[in-house]
Motif scaffolding. Sequence first.
Motif, PDB file in Angstrom:
ATOM      1  N   GLN A 232     -60.513   6.738  18.422  1.00 47.77           N
ATOM      2  CA  GLN A 232     -59.862   5.618  19.097  1.00 47.77           C
ATOM      3  C   GLN A 232     -58.650   6.051  19.914  1.00 47.77           C
ATOM      4  O   GLN A 232     -58.357   5.471  20.956  1.00 47.77           O
ATOM      5  N   GLY A 233     -57.962   7.079  19.471  1.00 42.57           N
ATOM      6  CA  GLY A 233     -56.802   7.562  20.206  1.00 42.57           C
ATOM      7  C   GLY A 233     -57.149   8.496  21.340  1.00 42.57           C
ATOM      8  O   GLY A 233     -56.258   8.911  22.098  1.00 42.57           O
ATOM      9  N   ASN A 234     -58.424   8.839  21.468  1.00 44.13           N
ATOM     10  CA  ASN A 234     -58.859   9.743  22.535  1.00 44.13           C
ATOM     11  C   ASN A 234     -59.942   9.090  23.385  1.00 44.13           C
ATOM     12  O   ASN A 234     -60.844   9.736  23.882  1.00 44.13           O
ATOM     13  N   ALA A 235     -59.836   7.786  23.550  1.00 44.39           N
ATOM     14  CA  ALA A 235     -60.849   7.051  24.308  1.00 44.39           C
ATOM     15  C   ALA A 235     -60.271   6.585  25.639  1.00 44.39           C
ATOM     16  O   ALA A 235     -59.096   6.235  25.736  1.00 44.39           O
ATOM     17  N   GLU A 236     -61.106   6.596  26.635  1.00 48.91           N
ATOM     18  CA  GLU A 236     -60.729   6.099  27.968  1.00 48.91           C
ATOM     19  C   GLU A 236     -61.574   4.865  28.277  1.00 48.91           C
ATOM     20  O   GLU A 236     -62.772   4.825  27.998  1.00 48.91           O
ATOM     21  N   VAL A 237     -60.934   3.852  28.844  1.00 49.26           N
ATOM     22  CA  VAL A 237     -61.625   2.628  29.218  1.00 49.26           C
ATOM     23  C   VAL A 237     -62.015   2.706  30.688  1.00 49.26           C
ATOM     24  O   VAL A 237     -61.187   3.039  31.538  1.00 49.26           O
TER      25      VAL A 237
ATOM     26  N   LYS B 277     -53.644   1.737  27.443  1.00 47.41           N
ATOM     27  CA  LYS B 277     -52.908   2.581  28.391  1.00 47.41           C
ATOM     28  C   LYS B 277     -53.821   3.489  29.208  1.00 47.41           C
ATOM     29  O   LYS B 277     -53.538   3.787  30.363  1.00 47.41           O
ATOM     30  N   ARG B 278     -54.918   3.932  28.586  1.00 48.13           N
ATOM     31  CA  ARG B 278     -55.809   4.884  29.270  1.00 48.13           C
ATOM     32  C   ARG B 278     -56.999   4.122  29.857  1.00 48.13           C
ATOM     33  O   ARG B 278     -57.894   3.704  29.129  1.00 48.13           O
ATOM     34  N   TRP B 279     -56.983   3.952  31.160  1.00 44.12           N
ATOM     35  CA  TRP B 279     -58.089   3.224  31.784  1.00 44.12           C
ATOM     36  C   TRP B 279     -58.181   3.623  33.248  1.00 44.12           C
ATOM     37  O   TRP B 279     -57.237   4.144  33.833  1.00 44.12           O
ATOM     38  N   ARG B 280     -59.318   3.345  33.821  1.00 47.49           N
ATOM     39  CA  ARG B 280     -59.530   3.544  35.255  1.00 47.49           C
ATOM     40  C   ARG B 280     -60.700   2.683  35.697  1.00 47.49           C
ATOM     41  O   ARG B 280     -61.519   2.248  34.894  1.00 47.49           O
ATOM     42  N   VAL B 281     -60.774   2.453  36.998  1.00 45.81           N
ATOM     43  CA  VAL B 281     -61.891   1.718  37.602  1.00 45.81           C
ATOM     44  C   VAL B 281     -62.996   2.705  37.944  1.00 45.81           C
ATOM     45  O   VAL B 281     -62.734   3.825  38.413  1.00 45.81           O
ATOM     46  N   ALA B 282     -64.232   2.297  37.713  1.00 50.21           N
ATOM     47  CA  ALA B 282     -65.395   3.075  38.142  1.00 50.21           C
ATOM     48  C   ALA B 282     -66.425   2.090  38.692  1.00 50.21           C
ATOM     49  O   ALA B 282     -66.340   0.886  38.459  1.00 50.21           O
ATOM     50  N   TRP B 283     -67.384   2.622  39.419  1.00 51.11           N
ATOM     51  CA  TRP B 283     -68.400   1.780  40.051  1.00 51.11           C
ATOM     52  C   TRP B 283     -69.771   2.139  39.509  1.00 51.11           C
ATOM     53  O   TRP B 283     -69.984   3.245  38.998  1.00 51.11           O
TER      54      TRP B 283
END
Length: 305
Positions: free
Chosen positions: A167-172, A208-214
């Motif tokens: 859970q602490g090493n996950a990216e959304v 906190k860890r997230w980014r947009v993807a398509w």
Amino acid sequence: MMGLLVMSYGTPDDPDEIAAYYTHVRLGRAPSPEALADLRRRYMAIGGVSPLSERTRAQAQGIGRALDRLQPGRWKTFVGSKHAWPFIEDGVSAMAAAGIRHGVGLVLAPHYSALSIGTYVDRVRDAAAQADVTLSVIESWHLLPTLVELLAERLTVALHSLPLDLQGNAEVLVTAHSLPARVADMGDPYPAQLAETAGAITRAAGVKRWRVAWQSAGRTPEPWLGPDVREVVRYLAAQGTKAVVVCPAGFTSDHLEVLYDIDIEALAVAEAAGLVLVRTDSLNDDPRLMDALAELVVSSGPPRS
């Protein structure tokens, strides 16, 4: 009496309809045998048909029930699809046949682009003009508070479904359907609206860890918006990320682009790269969202006389 036209992309309801559907998506150009076979393969992988039609009907019924609670007896709900029966034009015709002359159109997708929602708007306006019906179309609802709240809740649940040590090493990854990259040069709001939705969801979930993807880019020669979710998964694996949570915020229900493109295709990429991948549950006909959309419809229609 007011009419509500609930719209979605549409899907073939039988494998025998896939060729006609794909031809309609391609504006009357028949697909190559190879492209058609690939689309059939995708549908077969999720059981032969997509649940989109069923989900759209359930969403329309849910919004209709909410409208009747808000304004009893004032609204009648119709369904129209972009690429399958009943088409948008069928929905407008049914509205006119019921004697309704004023209404609202709602596309079951939160983000506006001239190349997506804009094409629904054009067809609604043409059909409405021919049927002597006046329809206003809600063009976007990407920051609807209930939408953000529900997606944030589902994101939290998905994150907590991961093994504790991951859970602490996950990216959304917050995703939506890709469109031709020229939308960026057009000043189209679509990419910015998805980024705004993603920011709102992740803030609400404390992520906190997230980014947009398509995802789900079309198979055409021109470039499409990126990065593709599969590319991002491979990149994150190379950087040492151990898990990803995909939140397909551009879609409101289970259908091919979720059940195949994420649950099968992206998952296979993640497993090959050594990552754990989970997805947020789709909104479908969640009563809270249906209530919020009904309130949006009421606020978009003319006041009661």
